[in-house]
Design a protein around this motif. Sequence first.
Motif, PDB file in Angstrom:
ATOM      1  N   ASN A 152       0.823  -1.215   0.000  1.00 55.55           N
ATOM      2  CA  ASN A 152       0.000   0.000   0.000  1.00 55.55           C
ATOM      3  C   ASN A 152       0.855   1.263   0.000  1.00 55.55           C
ATOM      4  O   ASN A 152       0.514   2.249  -0.663  1.00 55.55           O
ATOM      5  CB  ASN A 152      -0.931  -0.003   1.215  1.00 55.55           C
ATOM      6  N   LYS A 153       1.964   1.224   0.739  1.00 54.11           N
ATOM      7  CA  LYS A 153       2.859   2.384   0.763  1.00 54.11           C
ATOM      8  C   LYS A 153       3.471   2.622  -0.614  1.00 54.11           C
ATOM      9  O   LYS A 153       3.533   3.764  -1.097  1.00 54.11           O
ATOM     10  CB  LYS A 153       3.960   2.163   1.807  1.00 54.11           C
ATOM     11  N   ALA A 154       3.921   1.538  -1.266  1.00 51.39           N
ATOM     12  CA  ALA A 154       4.524   1.663  -2.595  1.00 51.39           C
ATOM     13  C   ALA A 154       3.497   2.157  -3.620  1.00 51.39           C
ATOM     14  O   ALA A 154       3.814   2.991  -4.475  1.00 51.39           O
ATOM     15  CB  ALA A 154       5.096   0.306  -3.033  1.00 51.39           C
ATOM     16  N   PHE A 155       2.261   1.647  -3.518  1.00 48.32           N
ATOM     17  CA  PHE A 155       1.203   2.073  -4.441  1.00 48.32           C
ATOM     18  C   PHE A 155       0.903   3.559  -4.272  1.00 48.32           C
ATOM     19  O   PHE A 155       0.757   4.297  -5.257  1.00 48.32           O
ATOM     20  CB  PHE A 155      -0.057   1.247  -4.185  1.00 48.32           C
ATOM     21  N   SER A 159       1.553   6.241  -7.229  1.00 49.61           N
ATOM     22  CA  SER A 159       0.418   7.012  -7.753  1.00 49.61           C
ATOM     23  C   SER A 159       0.677   8.503  -7.659  1.00 49.61           C
ATOM     24  O   SER A 159       0.368   9.278  -8.576  1.00 49.61           O
ATOM     25  CB  SER A 159      -0.857   6.645  -6.978  1.00 49.61           C
ATOM     26  N   SER A 160       1.275   8.914  -6.528  1.00 47.21           N
ATOM     27  CA  SER A 160       1.581  10.334  -6.328  1.00 47.21           C
ATOM     28  C   SER A 160       2.605  10.821  -7.341  1.00 47.21           C
ATOM     29  O   SER A 160       2.468  11.915  -7.904  1.00 47.21           O
ATOM     30  CB  SER A 160       2.097  10.535  -4.900  1.00 47.21           C
ATOM     31  N   GLN A 161       3.640  10.007  -7.578  1.00 46.44           N
ATOM     32  CA  GLN A 161       4.695  10.394  -8.518  1.00 46.44           C
ATOM     33  C   GLN A 161       4.153  10.483  -9.944  1.00 46.44           C
ATOM     34  O   GLN A 161       4.494  11.403 -10.685  1.00 46.44           O
ATOM     35  CB  GLN A 161       5.845   9.376  -8.452  1.00 46.44           C
ATOM     36  N   ILE A 162       3.308   9.520 -10.317  1.00 42.97           N
ATOM     37  CA  ILE A 162       2.742   9.530 -11.669  1.00 42.97           C
ATOM     38  C   ILE A 162       1.844  10.757 -11.857  1.00 42.97           C
ATOM     39  O   ILE A 162       1.872  11.418 -12.903  1.00 42.97           O
ATOM     40  CB  ILE A 162       1.945   8.232 -11.921  1.00 42.97           C
ATOM     41  N   ALA A 163       1.073  11.082 -10.821  1.00 48.17           N
ATOM     42  CA  ALA A 163       0.162  12.233 -10.894  1.00 48.17           C
ATOM     43  C   ALA A 163       0.908  13.553 -11.019  1.00 48.17           C
ATOM     44  O   ALA A 163       0.371  14.535 -11.550  1.00 48.17           O
ATOM     45  CB  ALA A 163      -0.736  12.255  -9.658  1.00 48.17           C
ATOM     46  N   SER A 164       2.168  13.591 -10.553  1.00 48.61           N
ATOM     47  CA  SER A 164       2.940  14.842 -10.610  1.00 48.61           C
ATOM     48  C   SER A 164       3.266  15.237 -12.042  1.00 48.61           C
ATOM     49  O   SER A 164       3.459  16.422 -12.349  1.00 48.61           O
ATOM     50  CB  SER A 164       4.233  14.701  -9.813  1.00 48.61           C
ATOM     51  N   GLY A 165       3.347  14.237 -12.945  1.00 50.26           N
ATOM     52  CA  GLY A 165       3.607  14.527 -14.355  1.00 50.26           C
ATOM     53  C   GLY A 165       5.010  15.004 -14.652  1.00 50.26           C
ATOM     54  O   GLY A 165       5.256  15.582 -15.721  1.00 50.26           O
ATOM     55  N   LEU A 172       8.798   6.665 -15.025  1.00 53.30           N
ATOM     56  CA  LEU A 172       7.359   6.502 -15.238  1.00 53.30           C
ATOM     57  C   LEU A 172       7.015   5.028 -15.446  1.00 53.30           C
ATOM     58  O   LEU A 172       6.046   4.513 -14.873  1.00 53.30           O
ATOM     59  CB  LEU A 172       6.913   7.325 -16.450  1.00 53.30           C
ATOM     60  N   THR A 173       7.857   4.335 -16.225  1.00 55.99           N
ATOM     61  CA  THR A 173       7.642   2.907 -16.478  1.00 55.99           C
ATOM     62  C   THR A 173       7.751   2.110 -15.187  1.00 55.99           C
ATOM     63  O   THR A 173       6.956   1.209 -14.920  1.00 55.99           O
ATOM     64  CB  THR A 173       8.675   2.380 -17.494  1.00 55.99           C
ATOM     65  N   SER A 174       8.757   2.471 -14.354  1.00 51.78           N
ATOM     66  CA  SER A 174       8.984   1.770 -13.093  1.00 51.78           C
ATOM     67  C   SER A 174       7.808   1.948 -12.139  1.00 51.78           C
ATOM     68  O   SER A 174       7.316   0.976 -11.549  1.00 51.78           O
ATOM     69  CB  SER A 174      10.270   2.287 -12.441  1.00 51.78           C
ATOM     70  N   PHE A 175       7.337   3.187 -12.006  1.00 53.63           N
ATOM     71  CA  PHE A 175       6.213   3.458 -11.102  1.00 53.63           C
ATOM     72  C   PHE A 175       4.903   2.862 -11.629  1.00 53.63           C
ATOM     73  O   PHE A 175       4.063   2.398 -10.859  1.00 53.63           O
ATOM     74  CB  PHE A 175       6.053   4.960 -10.866  1.00 53.63           C
ATOM     75  N   GLN A 176       4.755   2.855 -12.942  1.00 53.58           N
ATOM     76  CA  GLN A 176       3.542   2.275 -13.527  1.00 53.58           C
ATOM     77  C   GLN A 176       3.493   0.765 -13.269  1.00 53.58           C
ATOM     78  O   GLN A 176       2.417   0.193 -13.047  1.00 53.58           O
ATOM     79  CB  GLN A 176       3.500   2.551 -15.037  1.00 53.58           C
ATOM     80  N   GLU A 177       4.647   0.131 -13.251  1.00 50.22           N
ATOM     81  CA  GLU A 177       4.714  -1.308 -12.969  1.00 50.22           C
ATOM     82  C   GLU A 177       4.245  -1.596 -11.538  1.00 50.22           C
ATOM     83  O   GLU A 177       3.553  -2.575 -11.282  1.00 50.22           O
ATOM     84  CB  GLU A 177       6.145  -1.823 -13.166  1.00 50.22           C
ATOM     85  N   ILE A 178       4.622  -0.708 -10.597  1.00 45.55           N
ATOM     86  CA  ILE A 178       4.176  -0.866  -9.204  1.00 45.55           C
ATOM     87  C   ILE A 178       2.658  -0.762  -9.113  1.00 45.55           C
ATOM     88  O   ILE A 178       1.998  -1.563  -8.441  1.00 45.55           O
ATOM     89  CB  ILE A 178       4.838   0.200  -8.305  1.00 45.55           C
ATOM     90  N   VAL A 179       2.094   0.220  -9.832  1.00 45.15           N
ATOM     91  CA  VAL A 179       0.639   0.395  -9.833  1.00 45.15           C
ATOM     92  C   VAL A 179      -0.048  -0.822 -10.447  1.00 45.15           C
ATOM     93  O   VAL A 179      -1.055  -1.328  -9.926  1.00 45.15           O
ATOM     94  CB  VAL A 179       0.254   1.675 -10.609  1.00 45.15           C
ATOM     95  N   ASN A 180       0.513  -1.325 -11.541  1.00 44.02           N
ATOM     96  CA  ASN A 180      -0.073  -2.493 -12.207  1.00 44.02           C
ATOM     97  C   ASN A 180      -0.014  -3.727 -11.305  1.00 44.02           C
ATOM     98  O   ASN A 180      -0.965  -4.522 -11.261  1.00 44.02           O
ATOM     99  CB  ASN A 180       0.646  -2.777 -13.525  1.00 44.02           C
ATOM    100  N   ASN A 181       1.113  -3.893 -10.612  1.00 49.09           N
ATOM    101  CA  ASN A 181       1.251  -5.031  -9.696  1.00 49.09           C
ATOM    102  C   ASN A 181       0.215  -4.963  -8.584  1.00 49.09           C
ATOM    103  O   ASN A 181      -0.365  -5.975  -8.186  1.00 49.09           O
ATOM    104  CB  ASN A 181       2.659  -5.060  -9.091  1.00 49.09           C
ATOM    105  N   PHE A 182       0.012  -3.752  -8.076  1.00 51.40           N
ATOM    106  CA  PHE A 182      -0.978  -3.574  -6.997  1.00 51.40           C
ATOM    107  C   PHE A 182      -2.381  -3.901  -7.503  1.00 51.40           C
ATOM    108  O   PHE A 182      -3.145  -4.616  -6.853  1.00 51.40           O
ATOM    109  CB  PHE A 182      -0.915  -2.136  -6.478  1.00 51.40           C
ATOM    110  N   ASN A 183      -2.717  -3.390  -8.671  1.00 46.50           N
ATOM    111  CA  ASN A 183      -4.070  -3.584  -9.216  1.00 46.50           C
ATOM    112  C   ASN A 183      -4.339  -5.037  -9.598  1.00 46.50           C
ATOM    113  O   ASN A 183      -5.502  -5.464  -9.649  1.00 46.50           O
ATOM    114  CB  ASN A 183      -4.281  -2.678 -10.431  1.00 46.50           C
TER     115      ASN A 183
END
Length: 525
Positions: A152-155, A159-165, A172-183
Amino acid sequence: MSIWRVKPISAFEADMKKSTLKRVLGKWSLTAIGVGAIIGGGIFVLTGTGAYYHAGPALAISFIIAGIACVFAALCYSEFASILPVEGSAYAYAYGTIGEIFAWIIGWGLILEYAMGSMTVAVSWSGYFNKLLKIFHLELPYWMTTDPGTANKAFGEASSQIASGTLTEDKLTSFQEIVNNFNSAPEIFNFKIFMNLPAFLIVLLVISILIKGTQSAAKANNLIVLLKVSAVLFVIIAGAFFIDVDNWSPFIPEATQIVEKDSTHNAYGLAGIVSGAAAIFFAYVGFDAVSTQAGEAINPKKDVPFAIIASLLICTTLYILVSLVLTGMMNYQDFNPLGKYPDAIKAPVAYAFDIAGQGWAGLIITIAATVGLVSVLMVMIMGQSRIFLGMSKDGLIPQVFSRVNPISGTPQTNLMILGGIIAVVAAFTPINELADMTSFGTLFAFTMVCIAVWILRVKQPNLVRTFKVPALPVIAVLGILINTYLMVNLSYKAQIFSGVWLLIGVLVYFGYSKSRSKLNNENQE
């Protein structure tokens, strides 16, 4: 009803005669237990953290300081073991000298040390196991290798980093992978399921080995220790060929501050060496596990002191050599998690060989760490069960913990309860953040042993001691001072959490243990 009542030496001797534990451990098996407990994830993980955040190449001096702190305590442990060769370690020693309340507090601290240590090792083992699987192109799903808190902390961070743009394409690819893993994690009633399954299963495996009997567990530990020490010697010898002496200059870097995001950390210089000693002290946790096995030693009064000192000297020498090789192979600044090699700090020894172009060596080290951590977990759980056994015999905790299986000669129910708790907490809790609490519990116990052995020498100078601490006042004072100083240098969070744990222990003592103490009830009869 005095909380300062002392358990007579005669009572310990009576316990030894009635003990149903099987005496099957010789001095080298006891030494292997000590080495098995000491050499673990610390040598493969903490070396990078200690070098970058604290001491630089002078990490070797940090290991020497931590080793010296242990030697003072080890000598005091050894004298006690020659007098009271019983399970219970520092808890039993304090009960026979200072009094019940101190014994309880030390026992409560040892529970913290061994429980937190076992959980941390289980989680560390899971990390190495997953890395080993990836080497062979196998990978468990994210939700089966990550606890809920960490997921949950990583997600949230991703999410916060991706939203910052403002991210680069790689990040971006690395953080998106974390979100995908969580989902992609399975759900029950809209609740995401996460657990560290390997950590859960390794604890159950270790418990199954320990329940079979101490002798079979010792044989398994001996084999693992042999493999582990061989791997460490391999690191030292093979790594020596890739040392660049320029990486050792300056050997003691000038004191500075490391700034990361919103935090600032003081590092290097003499203060960095000392803080490094406190930080890597977790790597030494475990030599006192030898004393917890005194009830199963063939000749405890001679073999336990030998094993305590031998295991500590062997491991200190190996630690110093590994730290010198590692900081010679890689510049200490390359362990920066935000630098050129961001993953180097997680597996510094394996990574050093990867950078040197020797990936095959990294494979050997990963296998050694994966196998080696099993023996650390085995010894820690075995040690905690024996401490519980001693406290239960004295009536301070429920009697279920002192039942010994007549066939295997092990506290089977005790082990099963402990294993269940450790497995569940390791699987569902981000326990790595609390590793410093293990060091606190150990340093606290070491300090109290140095005090207790001095008190016993004054109170009962005529007791037969097959091992005596030389220049006891000097050794005891130095042990008390250096262990207390290292305790003060632990993280503020660790000190707060540990203080709360000790406060809970005091409440449990006055609410439950004090009135149920066998020593108290005998005095009332």
